[in-house]
Design a protein around this motif. Sequence first.
Motif, PDB file in Angstrom:
ATOM      1  N   ASP A 119      16.309  38.054   9.719  1.00 24.27           N
ATOM      2  CA  ASP A 119      17.518  37.663   9.803  1.00 24.27           C
ATOM      3  C   ASP A 119      17.145  36.053  10.113  1.00 24.27           C
ATOM      4  OD1 ASP A 119      19.235  37.474  13.077  1.00 24.27           O
ATOM      5  OD2 ASP A 119      19.953  38.346  10.803  1.00 24.27           O
ATOM      6  N   ASN A 173      24.235  35.332   8.789  1.00 31.36           N
ATOM      7  CA  ASN A 173      24.936  35.443   9.412  1.00 31.36           C
ATOM      8  C   ASN A 173      25.641  33.805   9.033  1.00 31.36           C
ATOM      9  OD1 ASN A 173      24.184  34.045  12.385  1.00 31.36           O
ATOM     10  ND2 ASN A 173      23.240  36.205  12.785  1.00 31.36           N
ATOM     11  N   LYS A 210      28.850  42.036   4.981  1.00 29.43           N
ATOM     12  CA  LYS A 210      29.256  41.721   6.082  1.00 29.43           C
ATOM     13  C   LYS A 210      29.781  41.876   7.307  1.00 29.43           C
ATOM     14  CE  LYS A 210      25.114  40.926   9.817  1.00 29.43           C
ATOM     15  NZ  LYS A 210      24.005  39.700  10.425  1.00 29.43           N
ATOM     16  N   PHE A 230      23.654  44.985  18.164  1.00 27.00           N
ATOM     17  CA  PHE A 230      22.775  44.234  18.575  1.00 27.00           C
ATOM     18  C   PHE A 230      22.568  44.355  20.071  1.00 27.00           C
ATOM     19  CE2 PHE A 230      24.851  40.395  16.686  1.00 27.00           C
ATOM     20  CZ  PHE A 230      25.007  40.544  15.717  1.00 27.00           C
ATOM     21  N   ARG A 246      20.890  40.462  22.423  1.00 29.13           N
ATOM     22  CA  ARG A 246      22.478  40.081  22.788  1.00 29.13           C
ATOM     23  C   ARG A 246      22.652  40.861  24.570  1.00 29.13           C
ATOM     24  NH1 ARG A 246      26.099  36.947  19.084  1.00 29.13           N
ATOM     25  NH2 ARG A 246      24.466  36.453  17.961  1.00 29.13           N
ATOM     26  N   SER A 263      19.546  41.338  16.469  1.00 34.08           N
ATOM     27  CA  SER A 263      19.271  40.349  17.896  1.00 34.08           C
ATOM     28  C   SER A 263      18.130  40.702  18.735  1.00 34.08           C
ATOM     29  CB  SER A 263      20.230  40.684  18.588  1.00 34.08           C
ATOM     30  OG  SER A 263      20.392  39.914  20.034  1.00 34.08           O
ATOM     31  N   ARG A 291      14.014  39.893  20.323  1.00 35.85           N
ATOM     32  CA  ARG A 291      13.612  39.627  20.511  1.00 35.85           C
ATOM     33  C   ARG A 291      12.586  39.123  21.238  1.00 35.85           C
ATOM     34  NH1 ARG A 291      18.927  37.491  20.096  1.00 35.85           N
ATOM     35  NH2 ARG A 291      20.197  37.048  21.368  1.00 35.85           N
ATOM     36  N   THR A 338      16.468  44.192  11.864  1.00 32.84           N
ATOM     37  CA  THR A 338      16.222  42.912  10.596  1.00 32.84           C
ATOM     38  C   THR A 338      15.583  41.712  12.126  1.00 32.84           C
ATOM     39  OG1 THR A 338      17.386  41.940   9.817  1.00 32.84           O
ATOM     40  CG2 THR A 338      18.466  42.391  11.971  1.00 32.84           C
TER      41      THR A 338
END
Length: 238
Positions: free
Chosen positions: A23, A45, A101, A147, A150, A182, A184, A201
């Motif tokens: 990503d 993005n 996307k 996601f 987040r 998203s 982490r 991703t």
Amino acid sequence: MDTVNTDSLVLLSKLEVMKLFVDTGDVEEVRQAAEWGILDGVTTNPTLIAKSGHGFKETVLKICDLVPDGEISAEVVATDYDTMLKEALEIHSWHPNIVVKVPLIEPGVRLVKTLSDKDIKTNVTLVFTVSQALMAAKAGATFISNFVGRVDDISDDGMNAVASTVDMVNTYGFDSQVLVASVRHPLHVVKALEVGAHISTMPFKIMAMLFKHPLTDAGLKRFLADWDEAGLSIFPKA
Ligand code: G3P
């Protein structure tokens, strides 16, 4: 009794192996990840492209060249259907590996249906609930980007919606692939495997962490020390 065609079983299992995407909008990160031989695609993005400091099309095309067999997500930025459609068709025209996307908003779902009817691949992004994922799947999304990080960032468990989305896709036979986004930390990737997601991703630094374990480092160090102490060589000594 019918004999089992093992070739088809191998193909089926191959098709079901989790894909790993990086990503990023950083071409050098894509280059390094591609060298590992395990990269299946790239998601970008608007924020990641802005951080790259380079143009959108040039960055996406460089990434397509670095991952010739990969699926490369590039995002529209309009929020009205007509302009989103124009942007989607422009982005789609840049390279056959591009996946358009689209954010999970009403005109975005309408756009995904239009693009799906044109056999244009889509990645529906900013998905946080299974109900949103249902809208994306019904519209024919190729990828549904749930996601996770987040949601974790606000003290909830983002993986819950991923698990529900995987169950939904499998229960109703949707063609959409569940893409965990998203991310982490490596545990998000492990949890994605456990719930049967199709794709993870992740930022480059997280992908690099997937290789690491202190016992691997210590074990290799010991192997090499013992080998050297024994004065051994793989090749004939000169
Ligand atoms: O690019 C989609 C998603 O992975 C971005 O997530 O939370 O790291 O900005 P985040």
